[in-house]
Design an enzyme around this catalytic site. Structure first.
Site, mmCIF file in Angstrom:
data_model
loop_
_atom_site.group_PDB
_atom_site.id
_atom_site.type_symbol
_atom_site.label_atom_id
_atom_site.label_comp_id
_atom_site.label_asym_id
_atom_site.label_seq_id
_atom_site.Cartn_x
_atom_site.Cartn_y
_atom_site.Cartn_z
ATOM 1 C CG ASN A 28 -3.625 -2.345 6.672
ATOM 2 O OD1 ASN A 28 -3.438 -1.859 5.557
ATOM 3 N ND2 ASN A 28 -4.585 -3.214 6.921
ATOM 4 C CG PHE A 86 -13.739 1.674 6.594
ATOM 5 C CD1 PHE A 86 -13.109 1.087 5.512
ATOM 6 C CD2 PHE A 86 -14.532 0.876 7.403
ATOM 7 C CE1 PHE A 86 -13.246 -0.267 5.237
ATOM 8 C CE2 PHE A 86 -14.681 -0.477 7.144
ATOM 9 C CZ PHE A 86 -14.044 -1.049 6.044
ATOM 10 N NE ARG A 106 -2.237 -5.727 7.315
ATOM 11 C CZ ARG A 106 -3.150 -6.593 6.877
ATOM 12 N NH1 ARG A 106 -3.505 -7.638 7.627
ATOM 13 N NH2 ARG A 106 -3.703 -6.433 5.698
ATOM 14 C CG HIS A 143 -5.240 -6.506 -0.105
ATOM 15 N ND1 HIS A 143 -6.433 -6.641 0.570
ATOM 16 C CD2 HIS A 143 -5.293 -7.389 -1.136
ATOM 17 C CE1 HIS A 143 -7.179 -7.556 -0.039
ATOM 18 N NE2 HIS A 143 -6.504 -8.017 -1.081
ATOM 19 C CD GLU A 175 -8.097 -9.931 -3.561
ATOM 20 O OE1 GLU A 175 -6.975 -10.284 -3.149
ATOM 21 O OE2 GLU A 175 -8.935 -9.344 -2.853
ATOM 22 N NE ARG A 197 -6.194 -13.436 5.599
ATOM 23 C CZ ARG A 197 -6.769 -12.239 5.489
ATOM 24 N NH1 ARG A 197 -6.528 -11.472 4.444
ATOM 25 N NH2 ARG A 197 -7.581 -11.798 6.428
ATOM 26 C CE1 TYR A 248 -9.453 -3.412 0.128
ATOM 27 C CE2 TYR A 248 -8.946 -1.293 -0.852
ATOM 28 C CZ TYR A 248 -8.550 -2.405 -0.139
ATOM 29 O OH TYR A 248 -7.251 -2.516 0.317
ATOM 30 C CE LYS A 272 -3.890 -2.289 2.266
ATOM 31 N NZ LYS A 272 -4.968 -2.154 3.264
ATOM 32 C CB THR A 294 -7.226 -5.874 9.433
ATOM 33 O OG1 THR A 294 -7.587 -7.084 8.774
ATOM 34 C CG2 THR A 294 -7.502 -4.699 8.535
HETATM 35 P P1 CMP Z 1 -7.172 -4.793 3.426
HETATM 36 O O1 CMP Z 1 -6.553 -6.086 3.760
HETATM 37 O O2 CMP Z 1 -6.661 -4.054 2.236
HETATM 38 O O3 CMP Z 1 -8.754 -5.040 3.215
HETATM 39 C C1 CMP Z 1 -9.706 -4.039 3.434
HETATM 40 C C2 CMP Z 1 -9.112 -2.807 4.009
HETATM 41 O O4 CMP Z 1 -10.027 -1.921 4.588
HETATM 42 C C3 CMP Z 1 -8.217 -3.213 5.168
HETATM 43 O O5 CMP Z 1 -7.063 -3.835 4.684
HETATM 44 C C4 CMP Z 1 -8.013 -1.897 5.869
HETATM 45 O O6 CMP Z 1 -6.970 -1.136 5.286
HETATM 46 C C5 CMP Z 1 -9.349 -1.209 5.599
HETATM 47 N N1 CMP Z 1 -10.220 -1.208 6.780
HETATM 48 C C6 CMP Z 1 -10.869 -2.245 7.316
HETATM 49 N N2 CMP Z 1 -11.591 -1.852 8.388
HETATM 50 C C7 CMP Z 1 -11.375 -0.518 8.512
HETATM 51 C C8 CMP Z 1 -11.826 0.480 9.416
HETATM 52 N N3 CMP Z 1 -12.669 0.182 10.413
HETATM 53 N N4 CMP Z 1 -11.397 1.738 9.249
HETATM 54 C C9 CMP Z 1 -10.560 2.064 8.236
HETATM 55 N N5 CMP Z 1 -10.093 1.153 7.335
HETATM 56 C C10 CMP Z 1 -10.496 -0.114 7.475
#
Ligand code: CMP
Length: 141
Positions: free
Chosen positions: A114, A59, A104, A117, A128, A87, A51, A11, A93
């Protein structure tokens, strides 16, 4: 154990902090193979597709803005049990909940910023990978 391929997106925080090599080194040291790699800037259309399950969440707007804030690096990682292995290496996350030693936990800031992905299942990984890579951009070696 089956050999799998999974999709990783490094990211904007990872790219801007110069951590791409650091993260890729972790996969290589874990004997996971890089089967595809490219840098690209995401746009609204592809983010809404990638997404889609988060599109109506509060968010989403902030997430999309963050994901467009610099180019990202797409990587297809291959190896035994790759989906779960990657993972595990990424950690939870929310970077604040992620243990030290995970990507992370070591480099992330919060739930949005974070670092990485990683596909959450083999089915998602296949979708994906097909979204971001042509077959000719993936390599067996
Ligand atoms: P990712 O693994 O890219 O998949 C979905 C993304 O949404 C996740 O990582 C986070 O970066 C983001 N995400 C998930 N929950 C929240 C939240 N509550 N607030 C902000 N970002 C979020």
């Amino acid at each position: 154990m089956a050999v799998e391929r999974t999709l990783i997106i490094l990211k904007p925080d990872c790219v801007k902090k110069g951590l791409v090599g650091e993260v890729l080194k972790r996969f290589e040291l874990a004997t996971l193979k890089l089967a595809g790699l490219k840098m690209k800037k995401l746009n609204k259309k592809i983010l809404e597709e990638h997404y889609a399950h988060h599109k109506d969440k509060p968010f989403f707007k902030g997430l999309a803005k963050f994901m467009k804030s610099s180019p990202v690096v797409f990587v297809v990682v291959e190896g035994e049990n790759a989906v779960a292995a990657v993972r595990d290496m990424a950690g939870p996350t929310d970077s604040k909940q992620a243990p030290k030693g995970t990507i992370r936990g070591d480099y992330g800031e919060d739930i949005q910023v974070n670092v990485i992905h990683a596909s959450d299942s083999l089915e998602t990984a296949n979708a994906e990978i097909a979204r971001f890579f042509k077959k000719s951009e993936l390599f067996d070696y």
